[in-house]
Design an enzyme around this catalytic site. Structure first.
Site, PDB file in Angstrom:
ATOM      1  N   HIS A   1      29.646  31.437  37.103  1.00 21.55           N
ATOM      2  CA  HIS A   1      29.967  32.716  36.463  1.00 21.55           C
ATOM      3  C   HIS A   1      31.112  32.544  35.467  1.00 21.55           C
ATOM      4  CE1 HIS A   1      28.120  35.719  39.571  1.00 21.55           C
ATOM      5  NE2 HIS A   1      27.266  34.815  39.147  1.00 21.55           N
TER       6      HIS A   1
ATOM      7  N   PRO B   1      41.419  39.439  50.480  1.00 17.88           N
ATOM      8  CA  PRO B   1      40.309  38.775  49.792  1.00 17.88           C
ATOM      9  C   PRO B   1      40.083  39.220  48.343  1.00 17.88           C
ATOM     10  CG  PRO B   1      39.489  40.307  51.443  1.00 17.88           C
ATOM     11  CD  PRO B   1      40.964  40.249  51.618  1.00 17.88           C
TER      12      PRO B   1
ATOM     13  N   TYR C   1      42.455  34.148  38.194  1.00 17.12           N
ATOM     14  CA  TYR C   1      41.169  34.260  38.895  1.00 17.12           C
ATOM     15  C   TYR C   1      40.447  32.908  38.946  1.00 17.12           C
ATOM     16  CZ  TYR C   1      36.914  36.449  40.630  1.00 17.12           C
ATOM     17  OH  TYR C   1      35.849  36.800  41.423  1.00 17.12           O
TER      18      TYR C   1
ATOM     19  N   LYS D   1      40.924  34.096  46.941  1.00 18.26           N
ATOM     20  CA  LYS D   1      41.786  32.918  46.919  1.00 18.26           C
ATOM     21  C   LYS D   1      41.875  32.130  48.233  1.00 18.26           C
ATOM     22  CE  LYS D   1      42.973  32.860  42.717  1.00 18.26           C
ATOM     23  NZ  LYS D   1      41.611  32.549  42.284  1.00 18.26           N
TER      24      LYS D   1
ATOM     25  N   TYR E   1      34.147  44.503  40.545  1.00 20.69           N
ATOM     26  CA  TYR E   1      35.293  45.005  41.323  1.00 20.69           C
ATOM     27  C   TYR E   1      35.535  46.426  40.834  1.00 20.69           C
ATOM     28  CZ  TYR E   1      36.501  40.141  42.603  1.00 20.69           C
ATOM     29  OH  TYR E   1      36.494  38.858  43.091  1.00 20.69           O
TER      30      TYR E   1
END
Ligand code: RFL
Ligand code: PHB
Length: 396
Positions: free
Chosen positions: A72, A293, A389, A297, A201
């Protein structure tokens, strides 16, 4: 029995460490309290950073991950009924993440360990660590009613947040930092196609939601829930109805629902134990730290700990130098604290907080909304999100 390194726990950190040490001819045993099936039934992480992918490649286990994993180059932030794409590939100069479940990583590591004939004990009861502050550490456990003792040079405590390793350290030698968030995540796994090609998200007034996946036919969804919520209160239908309400209209419309194959609630916490070394005992992964979460990570931090620890142990055995093991705790903690900060920040940005929470209330909510507005309009702010990220670099 005698080995060079006794590893407690057959989660990702224990098995990854075992594989890296085995590759350098270091003799290990992995001692796990559960059965392999139980370990594999825990549905957890889904997103691997490039550094974690590189580690799997380094131990020769990249084949299935590259064939089945999904690369991704971005993810979506849902806000005010609109989806905004964060182009992590472009913002980081070409970095991506890999969607490949923790279950699959663990499966690959377990199979490779079995094929290599490396020592592994499952369903070990009453695992205890002894004398790690002296010259001759030992681990004892009971298996099928028989007590066993393992003598070793070092113990790696890879047994997660509730394990025996951190608990064996005298209270005066360890500092523990903790924040418990006032909500949890209710997660559902289902054999349905994901609602979107990349993760979503979603910040929503009813609470956070996350649309993730394991493959093109298996989805993983989460919704923010209260801490006293119970899985039994959520029928599949109730879950799908609530999730739909928290997504943009296009996602809500295109969502394919089906029976859940796993449903569970996880609390959210930030936790760090310092230092990560006590004499001849090293803590790694969730045994030393927990992050909520939201930033994806936890497993990746377990992998970076193990990267530093394996380097240190290999240097110790091959070059007779303790430099790497002496640097382990400080090196790992520098990276851990940055991930703790990022996970806390992303959690604070995306969730609804109870109004009485410190620094929240109406002003906290307004500040959160201003920050999302800023993030979506600023390349500098989006770049900072993308850089964290995909994972901060590993020191060598
Ligand atoms: P684990 O996986 O907890 O493994 C520890 C192992 O030790 C065993 N054990 C013992 N063995 C012997 N004696 C004892 N006394 C023992 N006590 C325990 C346990 O049975 C177990 O097999 O720790 P490890 O290896 O450090 O790995 C850490 C990761 O599992 C964890 O950080 C991640 O799952 C966190 N996480 C995520 N991380 C990511 O990087 N990306 C994600 O997308 C992501 N999503 C998540 C997550 C964690 C979640 N939950 C449920 C907390 C999503 C969720 C919902
Ligand atoms: C997951 O797929 O389980 C997952 C993905 C991203 C996260 C957390 C969990 O941030």
């Amino acid at each position: 029995m005698r080995v060079q390194v006794a590893i407690i726990g057959a989660g990702p950190s224990g098995l990854l460490l075992g594989a890296l040490l085995h590759q350098s001819g270091i003799d290990t045993i992995v001692i796990e309290q559960r059965s392999p099936d139980y370990v594999l039934s825990r549905i957890r992480a889904g997103v691997l950073e490039q550094g974690t992918v590189n580690l799997m490649d380094r131990i020769g286990l990249g084949k299935r991950m590259h064939a089945e994993g999904l690369v991704h180059g971005g993810f979506n932030l849902g806000y005010r009924n609109t989806r905004h794409r964060i182009d992590i590939n472009k913002l980081t100069g070409g970095k991506n993440v890999m969607v490949y479940g923790q279950t699959e990583v663990t499966h690959d590591l377990m199979d490779a360990r079995a094929a290599a004939g490396a020592k592994t004990v499952y369903e070990a009861e009453n695992v205890q660590l002894h004398d790690f502050d002296g010259a001759s550490p030992r681990v004892t456990y009971t298996k099928d009613g028989v007590q066993h003792e393992v003598q070793c040079d070092f113990i790696a405590g890879c047994d997660g947040y509730h394990g025996a390793s951190r608990a064996a350290v005298p209270a005066g030698s360890i500092r523990q930092h903790e924040r418990v968030y006032p909500f949890g995540w209710l997660g559902v796994l289902s054999d349905t196609p994901p609602v979107a090609h990349e993760l979503i998200y979603s910040n929503h007034e009813r609470g956070f939601a996350l649309c993730s996946m394991r493959s093109k036919t298996r989805s993983r969804y989460y919704i923010q829930c209260s801490l006293d919520d119970k899985v039994e209160r959520w029928s599949d239908q109730a879950f799908w109805d609530e999730l739909r309400l928290r997504l943009d209209p296009e996602a809500a419309e295109s969502m394919v629902t089906g029976p859940s194959i796993e449903k569970s609630i996880a609390p959210l916490r930030s936790f760090v134990a310092e230092p990560m070394r006590f004499g001849k005992l090293f803590l790694a992964g969730d045994a030393a730290h927990i992050v909520p979460p939201t930033g994806a990570k936890g497993l990746n931090l377990a992998a970076s700990d193990v990267h530093y620890l394996s380097h240190g142990l290999i240097e110790y055995y091959q070059d007779k130098s303790p430099a790497g093991i002496n640097a382990y705790s400080d090196r790992s903690l520098r990276r851990v604290w940055k991930a703790v900060r990022f996970s806390w920040w992303f959690t604070s940005l995306m969730h609804r907080f109870p109004p009485h929470e410190h620094d929240r209330g109406e002003i906290g909510q307004k500040i959160q909304e201003a920050e999302i507005d800023y993030l979506l309009g600023s390349t500098a702010a989006s770049t900072a999100l993308a850089e964290n990220y995909v994972g901060l670099p590993l020191e060598v």
